[in-house]
Write a protein that holds these residues in place. Structure first.
Motif, short mmCIF file in Angstrom:
data_model
loop_
_atom_site.label_atom_id
_atom_site.label_comp_id
_atom_site.label_asym_id
_atom_site.label_seq_id
_atom_site.Cartn_x
_atom_site.Cartn_y
_atom_site.Cartn_z
N THR A 41 0.77 -1.20 -0.18
CA THR A 41 -0.07 -0.09 0.16
C THR A 41 0.92 1.26 0.08
OG1 THR A 41 -1.89 -1.11 1.12
CG2 THR A 41 -1.74 1.43 1.47
N GLU A 42 0.51 2.27 -0.81
CA GLU A 42 1.45 3.64 -0.99
C GLU A 42 0.13 4.32 -0.43
OE1 GLU A 42 2.91 4.22 -4.81
OE2 GLU A 42 3.64 2.06 -4.94
N ALA A 67 2.65 7.92 12.08
CA ALA A 67 2.78 6.94 13.04
C ALA A 67 1.10 6.42 13.08
CB ALA A 67 2.87 7.84 14.64
N VAL A 68 0.29 7.06 12.91
CA VAL A 68 -1.26 6.72 13.04
C VAL A 68 -1.28 5.87 11.98
CG1 VAL A 68 -3.81 7.30 12.67
CG2 VAL A 68 -2.24 8.87 13.92
N VAL A 69 -1.07 6.04 10.64
CA VAL A 69 -1.62 5.16 9.44
C VAL A 69 -0.63 3.90 9.68
CG1 VAL A 69 0.08 6.16 7.81
CG2 VAL A 69 -2.06 5.14 6.99
N GLY A 70 0.81 4.29 10.09
CA GLY A 70 1.52 2.85 9.98
C GLY A 70 1.26 2.09 10.92
N ASN A 71 0.69 2.55 12.13
CA ASN A 71 0.07 1.51 13.40
C ASN A 71 -1.33 0.79 12.83
OD1 ASN A 71 1.91 1.40 15.63
ND2 ASN A 71 1.71 3.78 15.68
N PRO A 81 3.50 1.15 5.40
CA PRO A 81 3.47 1.59 3.99
C PRO A 81 4.29 2.26 3.62
CG PRO A 81 1.73 2.67 5.53
CD PRO A 81 2.42 1.49 6.24
N ARG A 82 4.34 2.50 2.14
CA ARG A 82 5.38 3.41 1.48
C ARG A 82 4.89 4.73 1.26
NH1 ARG A 82 7.00 -0.35 -3.56
NH2 ARG A 82 4.80 -0.62 -3.23
#
Length: 302
Positions: A41-42, A67-71, A81-82
């Motif tokens: 997911t990008e 941090a939010v989207v990665g977690n 994600p990238r």
């Protein structure tokens, strides 16, 4: 202020909760395309907003958005994600062009952005809010002109950047005494302030505290909070409602956990006062009201 801040959104949440179940079921996923959530997911993010979304080196991103989207992706069992950079004005376009699958870039959830294309909207779904903020002003730390209220900015030049709710807010007749300078991105505005080409920079307070953290010669005016609350959401093109609901559910868990949201917020934005941090944290009802629906009821969120 925290109570008043929440009360300003009470009608939004109540109305939207009443419609959320209708729209979730009415926009069923019988013909949904393949999931956009995967180990590949990008995500488009800001590259010039320290504290919220920043890229100090090519390919490296940090900040609360990151941090939010990665977690959330990790909680669903996917790799982090990238990330790639995006300007505010291009956020919706990148999603619809398929260049990225998600946008996590201090993207405010608004009725126009949520509305379907056939209703004149941007045709986006949001997962959020993962944070909320009012707008404010950033000035020089040594500015001795006693800028404490909006009235103190009459006749002064304030920098904003294209595609933001702040630019729209200061364009209202009620703020006609403030001169605005419009730039393409946040970095240009902050550089103009540091060079004393403008008197202030205006955008969401959370973003401004990130700039203050990165630039010790600048400070946020603590007494000015204005505009409607901006509720940040992770955006995707409509047509992926199941993916949206999965992210919504793990966002609720993330916010509910005793340390996760507070830890990541404090690590990313340590200069934000506790009162403003408490105002920023969403409730579960707010997340349910604004996530994965076509309309936020009678919302006036800007």
């Amino acid at each position: 202020m925290a109570g008043a801040f929440r009360n300003r959104r009470a009608l939004t949440v109540t109305a939207a909760m009443a419609t959320a179940l209708v729209y979730v079921s009415a926009t069923g996923c019988d013909s949904e395309p393949p999931s956009i959530l995967s180990d590949r997911t990008e995500v488009a993010a800001k590259s010039d907003q320290p504290g919220t979304s920043y890229s100090p080196h090519d390919g490296e991103y940090n900040g609360f958005d990151i941090a939010v989207v990665g977690n959330l992706m990790n909680m669903l069992g996917y790799d982090t994600p990238r990330f790639s950079g995006v300007l505010s004005k291009n956020r919706a376009k990148l999603l619809h062009d398929g260049d990225v699958q998600l946008v996590a870039a201090t993207f405010s959830i608004t009725p126009t952005r949520m509305a379907p294309k056939d209703e004149g909207g941007d045709d986006l779904d949001f997962v959020g809010p993962y944070a909320s903020t009012l707008q404010g002003f950033l000035i020089h730390k040594d500015d001795d002109r006693n800028i404490r209220t909006l009235a103190d900015l009459d006749g002064k030049t304030v920098c904003v950047w294209r595609g933001t709710t702040s630019a729209n807010e200061l364009n209202k007749p009620s703020h006609s005494t403030i001169v605005t300078r419009v730039e393409e991105d946040a970095k240009s505005c902050v550089n103009a302030l540091k060079a004393k080409e403008v008197d202030a920079v205006s955008t969401d307070q959370l973003i401004l505290y990130g700039f203050m953290q990165a630039n010790p010669t600048l400070r946020v005016v603590p007494g000015i909070k204005f505009g409607e609350p901006n509720d940040y959401g992770i955006a995707m093109a409509k047509g992926h409602r199941e993916d949206c609901l999965r992210l919504r559910d793990v966002l609720k868990q993330y916010v509910r956990q005793a340390t996760s949201w507070e830890r990541d917020f404090q690590n990313s934005l340590p200069k934000v006062p506790k009162e403003t941090r408490d105002e920023a944290k969403p409730t579960e009802d707010e997340i349910m009201a604004l996530s994965c629906v076509d309309r936020p009821g009678d919302s006036t969120a800007d």
